[in-house]
Design a protein around this motif. Structure first.
Motif, mmCIF file in Angstrom:
data_model
loop_
_atom_site.group_PDB
_atom_site.id
_atom_site.type_symbol
_atom_site.label_atom_id
_atom_site.label_comp_id
_atom_site.label_asym_id
_atom_site.label_seq_id
_atom_site.Cartn_x
_atom_site.Cartn_y
_atom_site.Cartn_z
ATOM 1 N N ASN A 27 0.833 -1.200 0.000
ATOM 2 C CA ASN A 27 0.000 0.000 0.000
ATOM 3 C C ASN A 27 0.871 1.255 0.000
ATOM 4 O O ASN A 27 0.606 2.197 -0.727
ATOM 5 C CB ASN A 27 -0.893 -0.002 1.247
ATOM 6 C CG ASN A 27 -2.321 0.297 0.935
ATOM 7 O OD1 ASN A 27 -2.716 0.391 -0.218
ATOM 8 N ND2 ASN A 27 -3.107 0.450 1.973
ATOM 9 N N LEU A 28 1.900 1.248 0.831
ATOM 10 C CA LEU A 28 2.803 2.400 0.909
ATOM 11 C C LEU A 28 3.474 2.644 -0.438
ATOM 12 O O LEU A 28 3.560 3.773 -0.901
ATOM 13 C CB LEU A 28 3.847 2.186 2.001
ATOM 14 C CG LEU A 28 4.761 3.375 2.262
ATOM 15 C CD1 LEU A 28 3.975 4.521 2.884
ATOM 16 C CD2 LEU A 28 5.906 2.980 3.175
ATOM 17 N N VAL A 47 10.246 1.163 2.057
ATOM 18 C CA VAL A 47 9.507 -0.012 1.583
ATOM 19 C C VAL A 47 10.354 -1.271 1.768
ATOM 20 O O VAL A 47 9.848 -2.299 2.246
ATOM 21 C CB VAL A 47 9.071 0.168 0.112
ATOM 22 C CG1 VAL A 47 8.539 -1.133 -0.471
ATOM 23 C CG2 VAL A 47 8.026 1.269 -0.002
ATOM 24 N N ASP A 48 11.637 -1.216 1.452
ATOM 25 C CA ASP A 48 12.522 -2.373 1.638
ATOM 26 C C ASP A 48 12.617 -2.764 3.112
ATOM 27 O O ASP A 48 12.613 -3.953 3.450
ATOM 28 C CB ASP A 48 13.918 -2.081 1.079
ATOM 29 C CG ASP A 48 13.939 -1.991 -0.435
ATOM 30 O OD1 ASP A 48 12.960 -2.427 -1.085
ATOM 31 O OD2 ASP A 48 14.931 -1.462 -0.985
ATOM 32 N N GLU A 49 12.703 -1.775 3.991
ATOM 33 C CA GLU A 49 12.779 -2.044 5.430
ATOM 34 C C GLU A 49 11.493 -2.694 5.932
ATOM 35 O O GLU A 49 11.536 -3.622 6.737
ATOM 36 C CB GLU A 49 13.052 -0.742 6.196
ATOM 37 C CG GLU A 49 13.338 -0.937 7.646
ATOM 38 C CD GLU A 49 14.618 -1.711 7.932
ATOM 39 O OE1 GLU A 49 14.651 -2.437 8.950
ATOM 40 O OE2 GLU A 49 15.580 -1.598 7.153
ATOM 41 N N MET A 50 10.354 -2.231 5.443
ATOM 42 C CA MET A 50 9.077 -2.823 5.844
ATOM 43 C C MET A 50 8.966 -4.271 5.355
ATOM 44 O O MET A 50 8.429 -5.126 6.068
ATOM 45 C CB MET A 50 7.909 -1.993 5.314
ATOM 46 C CG MET A 50 7.716 -0.675 6.033
ATOM 47 S SD MET A 50 6.401 0.339 5.306
ATOM 48 C CE MET A 50 4.980 -0.322 6.167
ATOM 49 N N LYS A 109 11.491 -6.365 4.973
ATOM 50 C CA LYS A 109 12.379 -7.154 5.824
ATOM 51 C C LYS A 109 11.756 -7.446 7.181
ATOM 52 O O LYS A 109 11.876 -8.549 7.704
ATOM 53 C CB LYS A 109 13.704 -6.421 6.040
ATOM 54 C CG LYS A 109 14.623 -6.417 4.859
ATOM 55 C CD LYS A 109 15.892 -5.648 5.195
ATOM 56 C CE LYS A 109 16.694 -5.318 3.970
ATOM 57 N NZ LYS A 109 17.833 -4.439 4.282
ATOM 58 N N GLU A 110 11.114 -6.434 7.778
ATOM 59 C CA GLU A 110 10.551 -6.586 9.110
ATOM 60 C C GLU A 110 9.329 -7.490 9.130
ATOM 61 O O GLU A 110 9.008 -8.079 10.155
ATOM 62 C CB GLU A 110 10.178 -5.219 9.691
ATOM 63 C CG GLU A 110 11.378 -4.381 10.049
ATOM 64 C CD GLU A 110 10.990 -3.013 10.571
ATOM 65 O OE1 GLU A 110 9.774 -2.717 10.686
ATOM 66 O OE2 GLU A 110 11.906 -2.229 10.861
ATOM 67 N N GLY A 111 8.636 -7.593 8.033
ATOM 68 C CA GLY A 111 7.439 -8.416 7.985
ATOM 69 C C GLY A 111 6.238 -7.700 8.570
ATOM 70 O O GLY A 111 6.273 -6.502 8.838
ATOM 71 N N ALA A 112 5.187 -8.457 8.805
ATOM 72 C CA ALA A 112 3.925 -7.881 9.278
ATOM 73 C C ALA A 112 4.012 -7.528 10.758
ATOM 74 O O ALA A 112 4.108 -8.404 11.606
ATOM 75 C CB ALA A 112 2.788 -8.850 9.031
#
Length: 156
Positions: A49-50, A77-80, A82-85
């Motif tokens: 979405n982002l 976006v790449d960091e999100m 990697k971190e997952g939900a």
């Protein structure tokens, strides 16, 4: 003969006006939907979405002490990814600060137990007449639980 030509011209002119009148403009995404999608992406780590609602050259600015950290859309976006939900434990609300037909400024507040994260969004309408977020400035404010902390807005 003159009447037939006149009728044909009249029909052609009326057809042209009706086509122009009923021709739909390209769909424009309402800026409030973009803001709601931003809130969802923050609260639910929804990087897809982002990625969709951010301009390709969008930046995120976050103050840290006396410096400002700048992140790009792709970095975030790449960091999100990697971190997952991750589900944020907060409530969100927003207020439109200023708006025009091409630019909107919005403040989004994420209320956590001990602080409020204020996100100041700049949304711009792109060449395709779609609203995209071009800049986000994040500011963290501690909540004053004891009533002893000073109410500082800005200082030098």
């Amino acid at each position: 003969m003159k009447i037939t030509i006149f009728k044909a011209c009249l029909v052609g002119i009326l057809a042209a006006f009706s086509i122009t009148t009923y021709a739909a403009e390209p769909a424009t995404e309402d800026y409030s939907k973009v803001v709601k999608d931003y809130i969802d992406s923050h609260m639910n780590s929804n990087y897809k979405n982002l990625n969709k609602i951010m301009s390709d050259d969008a930046t995120f600015k976050i103050p840290r002490a006396e410096n400002v950290i700048v992140q790009t859309k792709s970095d975030l976006v790449d960091e999100m990814k990697k971190e997952g939900a991750l589900k944020q434990n907060c409530e969100a609300d927003y207020e439109v600060i200023a708006k025009s037909s091409a630019l909107v400024m919005v403040r989004v507040d994420f209320n956590y137990d001990n602080c409020v994260q204020q996100n100041f969004l700049t949304l711009e309408k792109n060449a395709d007449k779609q609203w995209k977020i071009t800049q986000v400035c994040k500011i963290f404010n501690d909540k004053d639980a004891e009533g002893t902390a000073p109410k500082v807005i800005a200082y030098n």
